[in-house]
Design a protein around this motif. Structure first.
Motif, short mmCIF file in Angstrom:
data_model
loop_
_atom_site.label_atom_id
_atom_site.label_comp_id
_atom_site.label_asym_id
_atom_site.label_seq_id
_atom_site.Cartn_x
_atom_site.Cartn_y
_atom_site.Cartn_z
N ALA A 64 -46.98 -41.08 -0.99
CA ALA A 64 -48.24 -40.33 -1.04
C ALA A 64 -48.52 -39.66 0.30
CB ALA A 64 -49.39 -41.26 -1.42
N GLU A 65 -48.28 -40.36 1.37
CA GLU A 65 -48.49 -39.78 2.70
C GLU A 65 -47.54 -38.63 2.95
OE1 GLU A 65 -48.02 -43.25 5.08
OE2 GLU A 65 -50.13 -43.85 4.95
N LYS A 66 -46.28 -38.77 2.50
CA LYS A 66 -45.31 -37.67 2.66
C LYS A 66 -45.76 -36.44 1.87
CE LYS A 66 -41.12 -40.39 3.56
NZ LYS A 66 -39.77 -40.77 3.05
N ALA A 67 -46.23 -36.67 0.64
CA ALA A 67 -46.69 -35.54 -0.19
C ALA A 67 -47.87 -34.84 0.48
CB ALA A 67 -47.07 -36.05 -1.57
N ARG A 68 -48.79 -35.61 1.00
CA ARG A 68 -49.96 -35.03 1.68
C ARG A 68 -49.52 -34.22 2.90
NH1 ARG A 68 -52.99 -39.44 4.48
NH2 ARG A 68 -51.40 -38.94 6.03
N ASN A 69 -48.60 -34.78 3.68
CA ASN A 69 -48.15 -34.10 4.91
C ASN A 69 -47.34 -32.84 4.60
OD1 ASN A 69 -49.37 -36.07 6.48
ND2 ASN A 69 -47.52 -37.33 6.61
N LEU A 70 -46.72 -32.80 3.43
CA LEU A 70 -45.97 -31.61 3.01
C LEU A 70 -46.87 -30.52 2.45
CD1 LEU A 70 -42.86 -33.28 1.34
CD2 LEU A 70 -42.84 -31.84 3.39
N GLY A 71 -48.15 -30.85 2.26
CA GLY A 71 -49.09 -29.85 1.81
C GLY A 71 -49.33 -29.80 0.31
N PHE A 72 -48.85 -30.79 -0.43
CA PHE A 72 -49.10 -30.80 -1.87
C PHE A 72 -50.60 -30.95 -2.14
CE2 PHE A 72 -44.58 -31.75 -2.15
CZ PHE A 72 -44.21 -31.08 -3.30
N LYS A 73 -51.06 -30.20 -3.15
CA LYS A 73 -52.46 -30.28 -3.57
C LYS A 73 -52.66 -31.22 -4.76
CE LYS A 73 -53.46 -27.19 -0.49
NZ LYS A 73 -54.09 -27.65 0.79
N ALA A 74 -51.56 -31.71 -5.31
CA ALA A 74 -51.64 -32.62 -6.47
C ALA A 74 -50.41 -33.52 -6.47
CB ALA A 74 -51.71 -31.83 -7.77
N VAL A 75 -50.59 -34.74 -6.95
CA VAL A 75 -49.47 -35.67 -7.09
C VAL A 75 -49.63 -36.43 -8.40
CG1 VAL A 75 -49.30 -36.01 -4.59
CG2 VAL A 75 -50.56 -37.66 -5.96
N LYS A 76 -48.49 -36.86 -8.92
CA LYS A 76 -48.52 -37.78 -10.06
C LYS A 76 -47.77 -39.04 -9.64
CE LYS A 76 -46.09 -37.44 -13.94
NZ LYS A 76 -45.64 -36.99 -15.30
N SER A 77 -48.43 -40.16 -9.79
CA SER A 77 -47.86 -41.43 -9.34
C SER A 77 -47.56 -42.33 -10.52
CB SER A 77 -48.85 -42.13 -8.39
OG SER A 77 -48.33 -43.39 -8.00
N GLU A 78 -46.37 -42.87 -10.53
CA GLU A 78 -46.08 -43.97 -11.45
C GLU A 78 -46.86 -45.19 -10.98
OE1 GLU A 78 -42.77 -47.28 -11.61
OE2 GLU A 78 -41.87 -45.32 -12.04
N VAL A 79 -47.50 -45.87 -11.90
CA VAL A 79 -48.12 -47.17 -11.60
C VAL A 79 -47.80 -48.05 -12.80
CG1 VAL A 79 -50.19 -48.42 -10.98
CG2 VAL A 79 -49.95 -46.04 -10.28
N THR A 80 -46.61 -48.65 -12.77
CA THR A 80 -46.10 -49.36 -13.95
C THR A 80 -45.45 -50.67 -13.50
OG1 THR A 80 -45.60 -47.19 -14.89
CG2 THR A 80 -44.79 -49.11 -16.08
N MET A 81 -46.26 -51.68 -13.33
CA MET A 81 -45.73 -53.00 -12.95
C MET A 81 -45.81 -53.98 -14.10
SD MET A 81 -47.34 -53.30 -9.10
CE MET A 81 -49.01 -52.97 -9.69
N ASN A 82 -45.97 -53.44 -15.31
CA ASN A 82 -45.98 -54.26 -16.52
C ASN A 82 -45.75 -53.34 -17.71
OD1 ASN A 82 -46.36 -56.45 -18.32
ND2 ASN A 82 -47.84 -57.38 -16.91
#
Length: 361
Positions: A184-202
């Motif tokens: 997430a920090e890398k995406a922010r520093n690269l200038g992305f205005k949107a991200v989609k995150s996997e959150v799948t621990m089950n």
């Protein structure tokens, strides 16, 4: 009694010159080849369809070759394309195509869909047709010396907003959380205005077989949102984590504070009543549809599952659902590239609002 077959009627043969003109009336498909491609380090325990693909090559008598692919089990797609036919409802895809004009793309799609309907009208059958469709459009683009997007009507938008896809590493809660925060920090520093995150621990496609409870998922989301800051749009993919809307809502109702733009595939694709409830009660838009093929399945998702203009639905990859050709028989779903939001659909040539089923002028 004995039936004597009637001799065929003789038809006058065209002159040599006329025959040559007829042969030149259209390009012909001469051969279809399929290749299964698998990464050297492919791991069947991973939830990743990026490890393999099928390459379809379509050859013509004018020397133009078209290339296509599809995102399904490549061995299954290869079998569907290469298999011989058995009857009129399960014809050979190759036999349907060879000798036909590759530039009549819509006609070829229709012939394939109808000719293989007993086996192929949904799922992998349409996936395979999608790869062929892509290769046919490739041929048409090369023949007309135009990029395919121009053949489809040109640019819809001058600019679109890309998003970064956050894929975590690790097998423990701490490793998983910290990996997503780092991405997430890398995406922010690269200038992305949107991200989609996997959150799948089950759930059925849990990362590395993890079995963390819902509270841990909330903690991961909290950490990712903090790393991104409030300005970046956050989309979340939980990969069919919950069995029912009841199960999902117990947790996602508390996720409003994270300002999630959409929640992708919270429950199983076929549970349309649960999607309808998620649409009504979840504090964010709901996305679904990545496995669907043809507009008929999307009709159910939009109408019964209520994944419509008030929510959000995930357009399938073109090579999964249809290839390139817009499916306008009977519905052509309309959306925007920036958000994927569905505004309505075309029915019998008229634009219809999904939300109120009112014909728009």
């Amino acid at each position: 009694f004995l039936m004597i077959p009637r001799p065929p009627r003789s038809t006058p043969k065209p002159s040599s010159a006329a025959s040559d003109v007829y042969k030149r009336q259209f390009m012909r498909i001469t051969e279809i080849k399929t290749y299964v491609l698998v990464a050297d380090n492919a791991d069947v325990s991973l939830t990743s369809s990026a490890q393999d693909t099928i390459l379809v090559e379509i050859y013509t008598d004018e020397g133009i070759v078209g290339y296509g692919e599809t995102d399904t089990n490549p061995w299954v797609a290869k079998a569907l394309i290469d298999s011989p036919g058995t009857h009129t409802m399960d014809q050979s895809m190759k036999d349907i195509l060879v000798g036909k004009d590759p530039l009549s793309v819509e006609e070829r799609w229709e012939e394939l869909y109808i000719g293989t309907a007993m086996t192929g009208r949904r799922g992998a059958g349409v996936n395979a047709i999608g790869a062929i469709d892509m290769a046919l459009w490739d041929i048409k683009g090369k023949y007309e010396n135009k990029p395919v997007y121009q053949l489809l009507g040109g640019n819809v938008h001058e600019n679109i907003t890309p998003y970064a896809s956050l894929q975590p590493l690790g097998s423990s809660f701490e490793e998983y959380r910290d990996s997503l925060v780092e991405w997430a920090e890398k995406a922010r520093n690269l200038g992305f205005k949107a991200v989609k995150s996997e959150v799948t621990m089950n759930g059925p496609y849990a990362h590395n077989g993890m079995r963390e409870n819902d509270d841990k998922h909330t903690l991961v989301l909290e950490a990712v949102r903090k790393a991104l800051g409030p300005e970046i749009k956050l989309m979340v993919d939980v990969q069919y984590k919950w069995k029912t809307a009841e199960d999902a809502l117990r947790t996602v109702k508390d996720w409003a504070e994270f300002d999630i733009y959409f929640l992708e595939t919270p429950v199983w694709t076929d549970r349309l009543n649960d999607y309808a409830r998620m649409h009504e009660e979840a504090p964010m838009k709901i996305a679904a549809g990545e496995w669907l093929t043809t507009s008929y399945e999307f009709e159910d998702l939009i109408v019964k599952g209520k994944i419509d203009g008030e929510g959000e639905y995930k357009f399938p990859d073109g090579n999964i659902a249809k290839g390139v050709w817009k499916d306008n028989k009977p519905w052509d779903v309309v959306g925007t590239l920036e958000t994927g939001e569905v505004n309505g659909y075309y029915e019998n040539g008229d634009f219809v609002s999904v939300e109120n089923k009112t014909k728009l002028i």
